[in-house]
Design an enzyme around this catalytic site. Structure first.
Site, PDB file in Angstrom:
ATOM      1  N   CYS A  63      48.591  45.633  36.857  1.00 41.69           N
ATOM      2  CA  CYS A  63      48.131  45.974  35.506  1.00 41.69           C
ATOM      3  C   CYS A  63      49.043  47.013  34.869  1.00 41.69           C
ATOM      4  O   CYS A  63      49.530  47.916  35.545  1.00 41.69           O
ATOM      5  CB  CYS A  63      46.735  46.574  35.578  1.00 41.69           C
ATOM      6  N   ARG A 101      41.317  38.568  37.283  1.00 39.58           N
ATOM      7  CA  ARG A 101      41.969  39.212  38.434  1.00 39.58           C
ATOM      8  C   ARG A 101      40.939  39.916  39.322  1.00 39.58           C
ATOM      9  O   ARG A 101      41.143  40.043  40.530  1.00 39.58           O
ATOM     10  CB  ARG A 101      43.001  40.236  37.957  1.00 39.58           C
ATOM     11  N   ARG A 122      50.352  44.342  42.144  1.00 37.35           N
ATOM     12  CA  ARG A 122      50.834  45.601  42.682  1.00 37.35           C
ATOM     13  C   ARG A 122      50.504  45.741  44.169  1.00 37.35           C
ATOM     14  O   ARG A 122      51.263  46.315  44.946  1.00 37.35           O
ATOM     15  CB  ARG A 122      50.196  46.760  41.894  1.00 37.35           C
ATOM     16  N   ASP A 142      38.425  53.138  37.760  1.00 38.93           N
ATOM     17  CA  ASP A 142      38.225  51.704  37.502  1.00 38.93           C
ATOM     18  C   ASP A 142      36.939  51.409  36.727  1.00 38.93           C
ATOM     19  O   ASP A 142      36.697  50.269  36.334  1.00 38.93           O
ATOM     20  CB  ASP A 142      38.212  50.921  38.829  1.00 38.93           C
ATOM     21  N   LYS A 180      37.220  43.449  45.763  1.00 37.25           N
ATOM     22  CA  LYS A 180      38.639  43.059  45.672  1.00 37.25           C
ATOM     23  C   LYS A 180      39.521  44.125  46.333  1.00 37.25           C
ATOM     24  O   LYS A 180      40.432  43.809  47.086  1.00 37.25           O
ATOM     25  CB  LYS A 180      39.035  42.912  44.197  1.00 37.25           C
ATOM     26  N   ASN A 181      39.213  45.395  46.053  1.00 36.68           N
ATOM     27  CA  ASN A 181      40.081  46.462  46.562  1.00 36.68           C
ATOM     28  C   ASN A 181      39.920  46.698  48.065  1.00 36.68           C
ATOM     29  O   ASN A 181      40.715  47.419  48.667  1.00 36.68           O
ATOM     30  CB  ASN A 181      39.841  47.764  45.791  1.00 36.68           C
ATOM     31  N   ARG A 215      52.644  54.060  37.840  1.00 38.07           N
ATOM     32  CA  ARG A 215      52.298  53.571  39.174  1.00 38.07           C
ATOM     33  C   ARG A 215      53.500  53.454  40.109  1.00 38.07           C
ATOM     34  O   ARG A 215      53.858  52.359  40.567  1.00 38.07           O
ATOM     35  CB  ARG A 215      51.556  52.240  39.076  1.00 38.07           C
ATOM     36  N   PRO A 216      54.147  54.563  40.392  1.00 36.78           N
ATOM     37  CA  PRO A 216      55.271  54.509  41.331  1.00 36.78           C
ATOM     38  C   PRO A 216      54.779  54.239  42.762  1.00 36.78           C
ATOM     39  O   PRO A 216      53.572  54.281  43.021  1.00 36.78           O
ATOM     40  CB  PRO A 216      55.866  55.913  41.231  1.00 36.78           C
ATOM     41  N   ILE A 217      55.712  53.972  43.672  1.00 41.67           N
ATOM     42  CA  ILE A 217      55.310  53.731  45.066  1.00 41.67           C
ATOM     43  C   ILE A 217      55.953  54.757  45.999  1.00 41.67           C
ATOM     44  O   ILE A 217      56.070  54.531  47.196  1.00 41.67           O
ATOM     45  CB  ILE A 217      55.622  52.287  45.520  1.00 41.67           C
ATOM     46  N   ASP A 218      56.337  55.908  45.419  1.00 44.00           N
ATOM     47  CA  ASP A 218      57.015  56.925  46.234  1.00 44.00           C
ATOM     48  C   ASP A 218      56.165  57.390  47.425  1.00 44.00           C
ATOM     49  O   ASP A 218      56.685  57.637  48.513  1.00 44.00           O
ATOM     50  CB  ASP A 218      57.415  58.123  45.352  1.00 44.00           C
ATOM     51  N   LEU A 219      54.832  57.478  47.232  1.00 40.76           N
ATOM     52  CA  LEU A 219      53.986  57.970  48.329  1.00 40.76           C
ATOM     53  C   LEU A 219      53.915  56.944  49.466  1.00 40.76           C
ATOM     54  O   LEU A 219      53.862  57.314  50.643  1.00 40.76           O
ATOM     55  CB  LEU A 219      52.580  58.303  47.816  1.00 40.76           C
TER      56      LEU A 219
HETATM   57  C1  UD1 Z   1      43.825  51.725  43.987  1.00 37.55           C
HETATM   58  C2  UD1 Z   1      42.996  50.597  43.435  1.00 37.55           C
HETATM   59  C3  UD1 Z   1      42.879  50.708  41.930  1.00 37.55           C
HETATM   60  C4  UD1 Z   1      42.361  52.091  41.557  1.00 37.55           C
HETATM   61  C5  UD1 Z   1      43.163  53.201  42.232  1.00 37.55           C
HETATM   62  C6  UD1 Z   1      42.571  54.583  42.013  1.00 37.55           C
HETATM   63  C7  UD1 Z   1      43.444  48.820  44.997  1.00 37.55           C
HETATM   64  C8  UD1 Z   1      44.032  47.479  45.234  1.00 37.55           C
HETATM   65  N1  UD1 Z   1      43.608  49.336  43.785  1.00 37.55           N
HETATM   66  O1  UD1 Z   1      45.102  51.572  43.380  1.00 37.55           O
HETATM   67  O2  UD1 Z   1      42.000  49.697  41.457  1.00 37.55           O
HETATM   68  O3  UD1 Z   1      42.430  52.242  40.165  1.00 37.55           O
HETATM   69  O4  UD1 Z   1      43.225  52.967  43.648  1.00 37.55           O
HETATM   70  O5  UD1 Z   1      41.285  54.632  42.494  1.00 37.55           O
HETATM   71  O6  UD1 Z   1      42.790  49.378  45.851  1.00 37.55           O
HETATM   72  N2  UD1 Z   1      50.801  57.277  42.790  1.00 37.55           N
HETATM   73  C9  UD1 Z   1      52.064  57.809  42.871  1.00 37.55           C
HETATM   74  N3  UD1 Z   1      52.886  57.363  43.864  1.00 37.55           N
HETATM   75  C10 UD1 Z   1      52.505  56.415  44.769  1.00 37.55           C
HETATM   76  C11 UD1 Z   1      51.198  55.881  44.679  1.00 37.55           C
HETATM   77  C12 UD1 Z   1      50.368  56.328  43.672  1.00 37.55           C
HETATM   78  O7  UD1 Z   1      52.436  58.661  42.088  1.00 37.55           O
HETATM   79  O8  UD1 Z   1      53.301  56.061  45.646  1.00 37.55           O
HETATM   80  C13 UD1 Z   1      49.911  57.731  41.703  1.00 37.55           C
HETATM   81  C14 UD1 Z   1      49.577  56.578  40.765  1.00 37.55           C
HETATM   82  O9  UD1 Z   1      50.574  56.423  39.785  1.00 37.55           O
HETATM   83  C15 UD1 Z   1      48.274  57.029  40.182  1.00 37.55           C
HETATM   84  C16 UD1 Z   1      47.610  57.776  41.338  1.00 37.55           C
HETATM   85  O10 UD1 Z   1      48.656  58.094  42.247  1.00 37.55           O
HETATM   86  O11 UD1 Z   1      48.484  57.912  39.139  1.00 37.55           O
HETATM   87  C17 UD1 Z   1      46.542  56.987  42.037  1.00 37.55           C
HETATM   88  O12 UD1 Z   1      47.085  55.840  42.601  1.00 37.55           O
HETATM   89  P1  UD1 Z   1      46.559  55.202  43.959  1.00 37.55           P
HETATM   90  O13 UD1 Z   1      45.434  56.001  44.505  1.00 37.55           O
HETATM   91  O14 UD1 Z   1      47.719  54.939  44.833  1.00 37.55           O
HETATM   92  O15 UD1 Z   1      45.996  53.830  43.430  1.00 37.55           O
HETATM   93  P2  UD1 Z   1      46.337  52.382  43.935  1.00 37.55           P
HETATM   94  O16 UD1 Z   1      46.301  52.339  45.415  1.00 37.55           O
HETATM   95  O17 UD1 Z   1      47.512  51.848  43.229  1.00 37.55           O
END
Ligand code: UD1
Length: 419
Positions: free
Chosen positions: A117, A398, A93, A306, A23-24, A122-126
């Site tokens: 979930c 999901r 997400r 996961d 899925k990922n 889970r912010p999107i700042d990065l």
């Molecule tokens: C992806 C996976 C998810 C997995 C995660 C970690 C997909 C679709 N999902 O999620 O199943 O659990 O990797 O292996 O591939 N963060 C920030 N700012 C951001 C982005 C992330 O602070 O802009 C933080 C998140 O809150 C979290 C950490 O970084 O604490 C890891 O997140 P990230 O690696 O981005 O995971 P996802 O891509 O959301």
């Protein structure tokens, strides 16, 4: 319509099962299809609700998506809009992945904040930082993120943290920009390598995926392709852990051991016999689990977050005390309350869970509140005595396609009841 899983625990698992595509890996690839006017065929897709949600987003933008058995064929040549509405992004997400490809191809992308979930902030700042480094002007208007890509160009992206999604978003966006983009402190997950292979199959140029420095040489145009994504190490790992707790002997085919070394090592430490070949992993277990002093979730190649809930479910029956430290997500232990209803002894404080092993778990009525936590309840219920019911199955759906079919094939008593 309410759906529940009914599980009669205690059966040993035996047999061979085929691992589906991840899925990922599939979700960013679907988003990446936006970058070409050609047909993108993605093979080995199960119709997971997350996959369906992502396809619905593309269709709402004006793309076509047709299923042919387990392949989906996407064509994004006729996109009519660059705005994704909140009812769609709220469900998943990963909708954030579309920002990068969309703004790179159409120079504008608008979306509301993504859902998914409930496992942490889970912010999107990065993601937004990465896109800004490529010249995207980002503003917030009435709860929408508005990305203006008219001045986009290649650049340098130095992540503070190796976010999987942000790395993927930037890799895709950079693929259609002139010049070279360097991504440092990039995520190294196998799904990143897979996405790079997909972009390259479309005529792009991504190097270094799987290391912490990724180099993207942008191209003017990407073409369609026919692609089989990587297998799902999380689904595969869930089956293996279930077998460890019930006892038995299962082989997961189409699973790459190099994508799950940390998992294989933990299963061996628990007392299972693990063997593997190029494309399979086999676990044999007596059902007696040894405790593991400490496991910490980490970005790849560390132990994956996961699979944290599923291994905790397995360790509930270990002969001693284990400890889990969750480093990725701050609220990923909700499911432990449910396991405790079965007689597990898990205590949680902040990011640490202490699991005191018990001899038996007893079946109970359970609620799956999120995807991987829900899978952990299935693992716990399979290893418990008596009957469990699990509601909130839509959360499990999901990421697992008819989980009851796979486990039934391995000899478990598990049914889906539709009320
Ligand atoms: C992806 C996976 C998810 C997995 C995660 C970690 C997909 C679709 N999902 O999620 O199943 O659990 O990797 O292996 O591939 N963060 C920030 N700012 C951001 C982005 C992330 O602070 O802009 C933080 C998140 O809150 C979290 C950490 O970084 O604490 C890891 O997140 P990230 O690696 O981005 O995971 P996802 O891509 O959301």
């Amino acid at each position: 319509m309410i759906q529940i899983l009914k599980i009669q625990g205690g059966n040993r698992l035996n047999g061979t099962i085929n691992c589906p595509s991840a899925k990922n890996a599939i979700l960013p690839i679907i988003a990446g299809a936006v970058m070409t006017d050609g047909d993108v065929r993605i093979r080995g897709c199960s119709l997971l609700t997350d996959t369906d949600a992502m396809i619905k987003i593309l269709r709402a933008l004006g793309a076509s998506a047709e299923w042919e058995e387990d392949s989906v064929i996407i064509n994004c040549s006729g996109l009519k809009t660059d705005a994704i509405t909140s009812d769609l992004t709220g469900k998943i997400r990963s909708s954030v992945f579309i920002l990068g490809p969309l703004v790179a191809k159409h120079k504008r992308a608008v979306m509301s904040y993504p859902g998914g979930c409930e496992i942490g902030l889970r912010p999107i700042d990065l993601h937004l930082y990465g896109l800004r480094q490529l010249g995207v002007k980002i503003s917030e208007q009435n709860g929408f993120i508005v990305c203006d890509g008219t001045l986009m160009r290649s650049g340098e992206v130095n992540f503070d943290f190796p976010s999987v999604g942000a790395t993927e978003n930037v890799m895709m966006a950079a693929s259609l920009l002139g010049g070279q983009t360097v991504i440092r402190n990039a995520a190294r997950e196998p799904e990143i390598v897979d996405l790079a292979q997909f972009i390259n199959a479309m005529g792009g140029s991504v190097a270094g995926a799987g290391t912490d420095t990724i180099i993207v040489n942008g191209v003017k145009k990407l073409h369609g392709c026919d692609y089989q994504p990587l297998s799902d190490r999380i689904v595969g790992g869930t089956y293996l852990m279930a077998c460890a707790v019930t006892g038995g002997d299962i082989t997961v085919q189409n699973l790459k051991p190099e994508t799950m070394r940390a998992v294989i090592e933990k299963l061996a430490r628990c007392g299972c016999t693990v063997t593997h070949g190029k494309n399979f992993v086999r676990v044999r277990s007596s059902g007696k689990i040894k405790a593991i002093h400490k496991i910490e979730t980490q970005p790849f190649p560390g132990f994956p977050t996961d699979l944290q809930p599923q291994i905790v479910a397995m360790l509930t029956k270990a002969n001693g005390c284990s400890m889990m430290v969750e480093n990725l997500f701050e609220s990923r232990y909700k499911y432990t309350t449910q396991l405790n209803k079965m007689g597990a002894r898990i205590t949680v404080k902040d990011r640490v869970a202490v699991i005191k092993g018990v001899k038996t778990l007893k079946g109970a009525p359970l609620i799956a509140e999120d995807l991987r936590g829900g899978a952990a309840l299935v693992v716990g219920a399979l290893g418990a005595e008596g009957e469990s019911t699990i509601s909130g199955v839509e959360n499990i759906d999901r990421g697992y396609y008819h989980i009851e079919k796979d486990f039934s094939a391995l000899g478990a008593y598990i049914n889906r009841i539709i009320l």
